[in-house]
Write a protein that holds these residues in place. Sequence first.
Motif, PDB file in Angstrom:
ATOM      1  N   ILE A   4       0.846  -1.189   0.000  1.00 22.01           N
ATOM      2  CA  ILE A   4       0.000   0.000   0.000  1.00 22.01           C
ATOM      3  C   ILE A   4       0.887   1.247   0.000  1.00 22.01           C
ATOM      4  O   ILE A   4       0.493   2.305  -0.494  1.00 22.01           O
ATOM      5  N   GLN A   5       2.113   1.099   0.513  1.00 25.15           N
ATOM      6  CA  GLN A   5       3.030   2.233   0.545  1.00 25.15           C
ATOM      7  C   GLN A   5       3.740   2.461  -0.785  1.00 25.15           C
ATOM      8  O   GLN A   5       4.623   3.312  -0.885  1.00 25.15           O
ATOM      9  N   SER A   6       3.315   1.728  -1.821  1.00 22.05           N
ATOM     10  CA  SER A   6       3.679   2.108  -3.182  1.00 22.05           C
ATOM     11  C   SER A   6       2.873   3.325  -3.618  1.00 22.05           C
ATOM     12  O   SER A   6       3.180   3.938  -4.641  1.00 22.05           O
ATOM     13  N   PHE A   7       1.841   3.669  -2.836  1.00 24.76           N
ATOM     14  CA  PHE A   7       0.956   4.793  -3.157  1.00 24.76           C
ATOM     15  C   PHE A   7       0.862   5.813  -2.037  1.00 24.76           C
ATOM     16  O   PHE A   7       0.779   7.007  -2.293  1.00 24.76           O
ATOM     17  N   PHE A  56      -4.401   0.326  11.500  1.00 25.53           N
ATOM     18  CA  PHE A  56      -4.540  -0.340  10.210  1.00 25.53           C
ATOM     19  C   PHE A  56      -5.947  -0.906  10.024  1.00 25.53           C
ATOM     20  O   PHE A  56      -6.576  -0.722   8.974  1.00 25.53           O
ATOM     21  N   LEU A  57      -6.444  -1.610  11.030  1.00 22.01           N
ATOM     22  CA  LEU A  57      -7.727  -2.293  10.890  1.00 22.01           C
ATOM     23  C   LEU A  57      -8.886  -1.315  10.787  1.00 22.01           C
ATOM     24  O   LEU A  57      -9.857  -1.566  10.069  1.00 22.01           O
ATOM     25  N   ASP A  58      -8.793  -0.183  11.496  1.00 21.65           N
ATOM     26  CA  ASP A  58      -9.840   0.837  11.408  1.00 21.65           C
ATOM     27  C   ASP A  58      -9.920   1.435  10.006  1.00 21.65           C
ATOM     28  O   ASP A  58     -10.946   1.993   9.613  1.00 21.65           O
ATOM     29  N   HIS A  59      -8.827   1.323   9.252  1.00 15.57           N
ATOM     30  CA  HIS A  59      -8.770   1.891   7.907  1.00 15.57           C
ATOM     31  C   HIS A  59      -8.975   0.815   6.833  1.00 15.57           C
ATOM     32  O   HIS A  59      -8.841   1.090   5.649  1.00 15.57           O
ATOM     33  N   THR A  60      -9.304  -0.406   7.252  1.00 11.53           N
ATOM     34  CA  THR A  60      -9.423  -1.530   6.328  1.00 11.53           C
ATOM     35  C   THR A  60     -10.876  -1.999   6.275  1.00 11.53           C
ATOM     36  O   THR A  60     -11.384  -2.547   7.260  1.00 11.53           O
ATOM     37  N   ASP A  82      -5.155  -5.600  -0.134  1.00 13.74           N
ATOM     38  CA  ASP A  82      -5.024  -4.769   1.061  1.00 13.74           C
ATOM     39  C   ASP A  82      -6.304  -4.687   1.890  1.00 13.74           C
ATOM     40  O   ASP A  82      -6.429  -3.818   2.759  1.00 13.74           O
ATOM     41  N   GLY A  83      -7.256  -5.578   1.625  1.00 14.01           N
ATOM     42  CA  GLY A  83      -8.511  -5.535   2.381  1.00 14.01           C
ATOM     43  C   GLY A  83      -9.326  -4.292   2.138  1.00 14.01           C
ATOM     44  O   GLY A  83     -10.241  -3.970   2.906  1.00 14.01           O
ATOM     45  N   GLY A  84      -8.986  -3.542   1.072  1.00 13.52           N
ATOM     46  CA  GLY A  84      -9.713  -2.312   0.747  1.00 13.52           C
ATOM     47  C   GLY A  84      -9.091  -1.064   1.339  1.00 13.52           C
ATOM     48  O   GLY A  84      -9.699   0.016   1.284  1.00 13.52           O
ATOM     49  N   TYR A  85      -7.868  -1.169   1.896  1.00 19.48           N
ATOM     50  CA  TYR A  85      -7.246  -0.040   2.593  1.00 19.48           C
ATOM     51  C   TYR A  85      -7.254   1.241   1.741  1.00 19.48           C
ATOM     52  O   TYR A  85      -7.540   2.321   2.244  1.00 19.48           O
TER      53      TYR A  85
END
Length: 255
Positions: A145-148, A211-215, A249-252
Motif C-alpha cells: 500500500i506504501q507504493s501509493f 490499520f484495521l480501522d482503515h481496512t 489490502d482488504g480495501g485499505y
Amino acid sequence: MALLQNHIAVVTGAGSGIGQAIASGYAREGAKVVLLDVNAQAAAEAAREISQSGGKAESFALDVTSREDCVAVAKQVADKVGHVSILVNNAGIARRNGMLGALETVIEDWEDIIAINLTGVFNVTHAFLGALRAAKGRIVNIGSIQSFVHVRTPSSPAYTASKHGVLGFTKALAAELGKDGVRVNAIGPGFIETPLNEKVRASDPSLVKIFLDHTPLGRAGKPEDIVGPALFLASDLSGYVTGSIVMADGGYRTI
C-alpha cells in the motif's frame, strides 16, 4: 492441468511469511520452486516442507544486496534446476523510524531498506533476466500500500520510498520487456501478519488498530491472501496483463 505446470519459479525471501506462502502455492500448482533467502536454514526447511507435501523444491542462500551473489546463484539455479520462467521479488525489510531520529539511525535505515527492498529487486531481476527473456517469462514484484501512500503509523520514509520505487521499476520494466513477451506486474499487500511484523503486533496493538480501522474488510491479511494474486500474475490467466499492480489490502486504499 495445474496452472504452473512445467514452470520453474524463483521466489526471494521465501524462508517465511509471504514468500514461503507463494512458493508453497506455486508448488501446489505444478511449478518446480526455488526458494532463496538470506537465512539458508529457513529456506531449506521451507523447501523440505514443500517436498514432503509432494511438491518440487530447491533452496539456496542469497543476500539480494550482493550483485555478485545474485549472478552466482542464477548460474547455480540454471545448472542444477533448469531454466527459470517465473521470478517473484519478495525479499524485503521494514523499520518504522522517521527522519527526525538519531542521524546514524536515519542513515542506516535508508541505506539498508533501499539496498534490500529496491536495489535487491534490481539485482535479482538483472541476474535472471536472460533466462526470463528466453522463456517469455513472468516477473511478480511485491510492492505495498506504501507504493501509493504513506500510512498513518510511525513509518520509515525509506520504506515508503522503496515501495514507490518497486512500482516504478515494475512499470518501466514492463514497458521495456513487453516486446520480448515478458510480463512484469506487482502485488500491493496491506497489513499482513508475518514474522516481519510479529514483534510490532505484539508490542503495539494500537498500531494494529490504526490499520484495521482503515481496512474495510476489518481484519489483517494472512500470507495465504497473497497467493491467489501471485498465481494469477504468474499464470496464463493474466496473459494480457503487464505493468499493473494487484492490490491485496482488504480495501485499505478505498478510504
